[in-house]
Design an enzyme around this catalytic site. Structure first.
Site, PDB file in Angstrom:
ATOM      1  N   THR A 198       0.859  -1.179   0.000  1.00 21.41           N
ATOM      2  CA  THR A 198       0.000   0.000   0.000  1.00 21.41           C
ATOM      3  C   THR A 198       0.895   1.229   0.000  1.00 21.41           C
ATOM      4  O   THR A 198       2.014   1.194   0.517  1.00 21.41           O
ATOM      5  CB  THR A 198      -0.860   0.062   1.269  1.00 21.41           C
ATOM      6  OG1 THR A 198       0.044   0.142   2.389  1.00 21.41           O
ATOM      7  CG2 THR A 198      -1.743  -1.138   1.407  1.00 21.41           C
ATOM      8  N   GLU A 343      -5.671  -3.122  -1.486  1.00 21.44           N
ATOM      9  CA  GLU A 343      -6.145  -4.277  -0.711  1.00 21.44           C
ATOM     10  C   GLU A 343      -7.308  -5.004  -1.385  1.00 21.44           C
ATOM     11  O   GLU A 343      -7.684  -6.096  -0.978  1.00 21.44           O
ATOM     12  CB  GLU A 343      -6.630  -3.823   0.674  1.00 21.44           C
ATOM     13  CG  GLU A 343      -5.545  -3.365   1.623  1.00 21.44           C
ATOM     14  CD  GLU A 343      -5.209  -1.879   1.472  1.00 21.44           C
ATOM     15  OE1 GLU A 343      -5.365  -1.332   0.362  1.00 21.44           O
ATOM     16  OE2 GLU A 343      -4.781  -1.279   2.469  1.00 21.44           O
ATOM     17  N   LYS A 451     -14.151  16.703  12.690  1.00 20.71           N
ATOM     18  CA  LYS A 451     -15.218  16.688  13.695  1.00 20.71           C
ATOM     19  C   LYS A 451     -15.334  18.077  14.293  1.00 20.71           C
ATOM     20  O   LYS A 451     -14.439  18.541  14.997  1.00 20.71           O
ATOM     21  CB  LYS A 451     -14.859  15.670  14.789  1.00 20.71           C
ATOM     22  CG  LYS A 451     -15.924  15.455  15.815  1.00 20.71           C
ATOM     23  CD  LYS A 451     -16.452  14.041  15.689  1.00 20.71           C
ATOM     24  CE  LYS A 451     -17.821  13.910  16.299  1.00 20.71           C
ATOM     25  NZ  LYS A 451     -17.982  12.702  17.073  1.00 20.71           N
ATOM     26  N   TRP A 456     -19.885  16.156  11.613  1.00 24.17           N
ATOM     27  CA  TRP A 456     -18.796  15.810  10.710  1.00 24.17           C
ATOM     28  C   TRP A 456     -18.759  16.770   9.525  1.00 24.17           C
ATOM     29  O   TRP A 456     -19.780  17.081   8.929  1.00 24.17           O
ATOM     30  CB  TRP A 456     -18.965  14.393  10.164  1.00 24.17           C
ATOM     31  CG  TRP A 456     -19.003  13.320  11.207  1.00 24.17           C
ATOM     32  CD1 TRP A 456     -20.117  12.668  11.666  1.00 24.17           C
ATOM     33  CD2 TRP A 456     -17.902  12.765  11.927  1.00 24.17           C
ATOM     34  NE1 TRP A 456     -19.767  11.738  12.613  1.00 24.17           N
ATOM     35  CE2 TRP A 456     -18.414  11.780  12.796  1.00 24.17           C
ATOM     36  CE3 TRP A 456     -16.523  13.001  11.919  1.00 24.17           C
ATOM     37  CZ2 TRP A 456     -17.600  11.035  13.641  1.00 24.17           C
ATOM     38  CZ3 TRP A 456     -15.716  12.254  12.747  1.00 24.17           C
ATOM     39  CH2 TRP A 456     -16.260  11.281  13.610  1.00 24.17           C
TER      40      TRP A 456
END
Ligand code: AMP
Length: 554
Positions: A198, A343, A451, A456
């Site tokens: 990754t 992934e 936040k 959010w």
């Protein structure tokens, strides 16, 4: 009597009577050899192109397999490749896993220390390196103890840059005298075929290990009409590096379908070369991240050139901005938006409108989502705080979990086990909402979502809104800590060159106020020359956060 006979036959055990045919890359290679021999594989070179057929490719794969065996490559051995998109790399894509060994594609853009880690953690015994990338290995000189042999991939007229890596084996000499036949061993479909680290921004890269089975099934999935829809008649031109995210599965999809494959070698980011090759080779399917698509759009607009044979450009890796999708539509190149990650092999969702999306505007809106959940992939979203599953109402957003036959079940050497849930799902770290009909819209990365006052704020939505301003070239938004609100958004903005002196924070805020809620407006707009990028060209928000001055109001 009759009922007794029925009972007897009902109670007798029954076996499934289908062949246990292994789902391995050998089958795809069989198709390349037996069915698509005359189809071409084309690679861009410094001058002109290299062109050969699948029949030539197959012969060289056999020679390479003999040479690899002669070098002592055994099943399970890791063979690293530090190479661009070219036919020799493609030969390795085949010969290494067909032998039962593991193709480990290395990302040359990693920092030296990360590359060293990846080679060591992967356990590479052999490395095949493009001549032009020898300097990248040279940076690791003295730190490659586990690597026994280095083979250099170069053209006759290419000079291998100076180095002190010891003896490098020349690829062409290595395979030159080898037979053009080879009996590949039987390989278990669950055996590893390839690995890819990754390029995440947190901690060390993590090793994802694809199996033959996952590659096989991902290829079948990617070819479907509702996915990338690749057929024999296609000419695929990926501007996606072969070291990144399994090259989106395109090399094997080309093999399975018989499509012609065109590769850009080291010019994957060059808009002019991209257009030249697409035009000359009559490409029908392009692939690239939004930045590449943006380059292409700029090149086509500024030169007036067009690519009428292209029927779609696969685009993912980051969200497609609306103006890019529109601009490309105007030039007759529909972008096909997809979402996934290293992934996940990588394709999980693809944004093709369906029979329920009737109007043009609805279809356009759907094409901008990250897409529809593909056959073979199961997906759920869970609450960021409680981990509870959330409804698919197009409103609630949470972390995306996926599972399926081409989704990682763990990282190599057991890294970061928390990314895998006890009930068998991969935590993607992406935050999304899902519509009732199964289309996902990414809201943010879990670690980037801001936040503020218990609510959010999507950094991605804010960035896209800011990038809609005509004076803005790039924008990245992060949350910085605030004594009252917990976090508040701060925007890092790169003005377009012609607006470097006149674009102001008030312009940006004024522009945004018509587009986002008032409490989303960034507390500060900081003008910068560029946004730091990761090794695969995404905004590096970790670097931004690490170097960010605190909020002046904090
Ligand atoms: P990588 O493993 O380098 O391919 O990165 C995967 C990550 O890229 C995902 O977890 C997403 O955060 C991001 N990504 C991939 N595709 C998209 C997309 N279509 N829109 C937004 N972000 C994306």
């Amino acid at each position: 009597m009759t009922s007794l006979a029925n009972n007897v036959s009902l109670s007798r055990p029954i076996e499934g009577l289908m062949q246990d045919y292994p789902l391995t890359l050998h089958h795809i290679f069989w198709r390349v050899e037996k069915l698509f021999g005359p189809k071409e594989v084309v690679t861009r070179r410094e001058r002109g192109v290299h062109r050969y057929t699948n029949a030539d490719l197959v012969k060289r794969v056999y020679r390479l397999a003999n040479a690899l065996r002669g070098m002592g490559v055994r099943p399970g051995d890791r063979v690293g490749t530090l190479a661009w998109n070219n036919y020799r790399h493609l030969e390795l894509y085949w010969a290494v896993p067909l032998l039962g060994a593991v193709l480990h594609t290395l990302n040359m853009r990693l920092f030296a220390s990360q590359l060293e880690f990846v080679i060591r953690d992967g356990g590479d015994r052999f490395i095949f390196v493009d001549a032009s990338l020898v300097p990248v290995l040279q940076n690791l000189q003295g730190r490659l103890e586990g690597v026994e042999r280095i083979v250099v991939l170069s053209d006759d007229d290419e000079v291998v840059p100076q180095h002190t890596l010891g003896e490098l084996i020349d690829y062409e000499s290595l395979i030159a005298g080898e037979p053009e036949a080879f009996e590949f061993p039987e390989v278990d479909e669950r055996a590893p075929a390839a690995m890819c680290y990754t390029s995440g921004t947190t901690g060390n890269p993590k090793g994802v290990v694809y199996t033959h089975r996952s590659q096989f099934l991902h290829t079948m999935g990617a070819m479907q009409v509702g996915s990338m829809g690749i057929t024999e008649a296609d000419v695929i031109l990926p501007a996606v590096p072969m070291f990144h995210a399994n090259c989106w599965g395109l090399p094997y999809a080309a093999g399975m379908s018989g499509a012609k494959l065109v590769m850009l070698d080291r010019w994957v980011g060059d808009g002019n070369v991209f257009v030249d090759m697409a035009e000359a080779e009559q490409a029908t399917i392009l692939g690239g991240v939004p930045t590449i698509a943006m380059n292409l759009l700029t090149t086509l607009r500024s030169t007036g050139r067009r690519l009428p044979r292209v029927r779609r450009m696969l685009c993912g890796g980051s969200a497609i901005p609306e103006n890019l999708m529109r601009g490309m539509d105007e030039l007759g190149i529909p972008l096909l938006h997809a979402w996934g990650m290293t992934e996940t092999s990588p394709v999980c969702t693809v944004a093709q409108p369906n029979s329920q999306h009737l109007t043009e505007s609805e279809r356009f809106r759907v094409r901008l989502t990250q897409g529809f959940i593909q056959p073979g992939v199961e997906l759920r979203i869970v609450d960021l705080a409680t981990g509870e599953p959330l409804p698919w109402d197009g409103e609630a957003f949470g972390e995306v979990h996926v599972r399926g036959p081409w989704i990682a079940s763990g990282y190599h050497n057991g890294a970061d086990p928390d990314r895998f849930t006890a009930d068998g799902w991969l935590r993607t770290g992406d935050v999304a909402k899902v519509s009732p009909d199964g289309f996902i819209t990414l809201v943010d990365r879990a670690k980037d979502v801001i936040k503020s006052g218990g609510e959010w704020v999507s950094s991605v939505d804010l960035e896209n809104a800011i990038m809609g301003h005509p004076g803005v070239a790039e924008a990245a938004v992060i949350g910085l800590s605030h004594p009252v609100w917990q976090e508040r958004p701060v925007a890092y903005v790169v003005p377009r060159p012609e607006h470097r002196d006149d674009l102001t924070a008030d312009d940006i805020r004024g522009f945004l106020s018509a587009r986002v809620a008032k409490w989303w407006l960034p507390d500060e707009v900081r003008f910068v020359d560029e946004v730091p990028k990761t090794s695969v060209g995404k905004f590096d928000k970790k670097a931004l956060r690490a170097n960010a001055a605190p909020l002046t109001s904090a």
